[in-house]
Write a protein that holds these residues in place. Structure first.
Motif, short mmCIF file in Angstrom:
data_model
loop_
_atom_site.label_atom_id
_atom_site.label_comp_id
_atom_site.label_asym_id
_atom_site.label_seq_id
_atom_site.Cartn_x
_atom_site.Cartn_y
_atom_site.Cartn_z
N ARG A 147 6.80 36.15 -27.89
CA ARG A 147 5.99 34.72 -26.83
C ARG A 147 5.43 34.10 -27.44
NH1 ARG A 147 5.16 40.16 -25.66
NH2 ARG A 147 2.81 39.80 -26.69
N ALA A 148 5.48 32.94 -26.71
CA ALA A 148 4.51 31.58 -26.92
C ALA A 148 3.45 32.76 -26.97
CB ALA A 148 5.09 30.50 -25.63
N GLU A 195 5.07 27.96 -30.52
CA GLU A 195 5.24 27.40 -29.22
C GLU A 195 6.59 27.33 -28.57
OE1 GLU A 195 3.72 23.07 -30.16
OE2 GLU A 195 1.99 24.64 -31.18
N ARG A 196 6.54 26.92 -27.47
CA ARG A 196 8.00 27.09 -26.48
C ARG A 196 8.66 26.38 -27.56
NH1 ARG A 196 9.25 29.92 -21.90
NH2 ARG A 196 10.86 27.89 -21.26
N GLY A 197 10.00 26.67 -27.92
CA GLY A 197 11.01 25.28 -28.32
C GLY A 197 11.09 24.78 -29.74
N ILE A 222 12.60 29.95 -28.76
CA ILE A 222 11.99 30.20 -26.87
C ILE A 222 11.21 29.11 -25.76
CG2 ILE A 222 9.23 31.47 -25.62
CD1 ILE A 222 8.56 32.52 -28.33
N GLY A 223 13.18 29.23 -24.99
CA GLY A 223 13.13 27.95 -24.15
C GLY A 223 13.76 27.34 -24.97
#
Ligand code: ZN
Ligand code: ZN
Length: 345
Positions: A147-148, A195-197, A222-223
């Motif tokens: 998870r971010a 982080e996302r990405g 994530i994303g």
């Protein structure tokens, strides 16, 4: 060679099923070319040694007390050999002692056991398949850990627990390399917050109760990953597929490396592929044969090794896709079957 000396380590585990801890007290398997082998152990470890497959099959175990000279036992087991082979991981202090005990003998560390270990039997292949299935189950659980906002270390803790849950008896390594950390192939873990990405390279392995190892790498995001990354990743996936497809008896190890490297070079990632394509695996997670330029060893059925091309762009990101394969009469059989696609969470 007249005699082979093997100290605690992977060769000893492989030969006689004894997972002895390497300590200062001498434990040594002394195998004569013309006689049975003798296992010399400290008296306090005799009961452990008696439980090994070697001893249960009638192998000779002799023990020494705290104030005895264990090398006297070794001398009486082997006499005066003219040539002595040592296991290649023997401590320097032991090697020097061997040279002092037998000053006229030739002492070398030829790949006697490594050659045996590099070609697996059916029971070993079964053990590697079980290890592969176990680490695949861990990879299938990883999306639930990512998870971010969590750190690499948090995620690695969950993964280490899952490695044991899924049947390994030991965690050998957990690499969680997020974002720019992915550009370092042997990054372990850090307190970096995911982080996302961020592409996240996750390379994990452990040892099963059988003594055989697992090792598998997948990449998660994530994303959405950057567009350029996705393009590079599909080139990498193709390179890995081609290298696996190139495996067949009679093919030199270096040719498998060349297949992966040529494809990545054509995709503009040749400079970013900074390591060999793979390594053998068995009772150690890195052993012969190495899938690397210059290794002209021809593959034979029973060889087991990783195929793990990658790309590493400093300061930005990296990727690696790794499966263990076994060469059989027709080609590669994958021990890892979990999806190799970029895993988007
Ligand atoms: Zn590996
Ligand atoms: Zn790995």
């Amino acid at each position: 060679m007249d005699v082979l000396f093997v100290s605690p380590g992977p060769d000893l585990r492989y030969l006689i099923g004894y997972d002895a801890v390497p300590l200062e007290r001498l434990t040594l398997l002394a195998a004569r070319a013309d006689d049975e082998a003798t296992l010399i152990v400290p008296a306090l470890e005799r009961s452990e040694a008696e439980r090994t497959p070697f001893a249960r099959a009638g192998g000779r175990v002799v023990s020494w007390g705290e104030t005895d000279d264990p090398w006297a036992l070794v001398r009486s087991a082997v006499g005066a050999p003219r040539s002595i082979a040592l296991d290649p991981q023997m401590w320097a202090s032991r090697v020097l002692r061997v040279q002092k005990e037998w000053p006229d003998a030739t002492v070398a560390a030829p790949p006697v056991v490594a050659g045996l270990r590099s070609v697996k039997g059916d029971d070993e292949i079964r053990a590697l398949r079980e290890a592969g299935e176990a680490i695949d189950r861990v990879h299938r659980r990883i999306p639930g850990f990512l998870r971010a906002g969590r750190t690499e270390r948090d995620v690695a803790g969950d993964i280490a627990e899952a490695i044991l849950d899924e049947g390994h008896s030991r965690v050998d390594f957990v690499i969680v390399a997020s974002g720019p950390n992915g550009a370092s192939p042997h990054h372990s873990v850090s307190d970096r917050v995911i982080e996302r990405g961020d592409p996240i390279v996750i390379d994990i392995g452990g040892t099963m109760p059988s003594g055989y190892c697992s090792d598998c790498t997948r990449v998660y995001v994530i994303g959405a990953a950057p567009v350029e990354y996705v393009e590079h990743y599909s080139a990498l996936l193709e390179a890995q597929e081609r290298a696996v497809a190139a495996v067949a008896p009679g093919v030199p190890c270096e040719a498998i490396d060349a297949v992966a490297r040529t494809h990545l070079t054509e995709a503009g990632l040749g400079e970013a592929f900074i390591h060999r394509t793979g390594h053998g695996i068995g009772v150690e997670s890195h052993e012969d044969p190495y899938i690397v330029a210059g290794n002209t060893t021809l593959l034979v059925p029973g060889m087991a090794f990783s195929i793990e091309p990658g790309f590493y762009l400093e300061g930005r990101f990296g990727a690696r896709i790794e499966d263990i394969v076994v060469c059989d009469e027709h080609g590669a059989v994958r021990m890892n079957t979990v999806s190799r696609e970029l895993c988007v969470i």
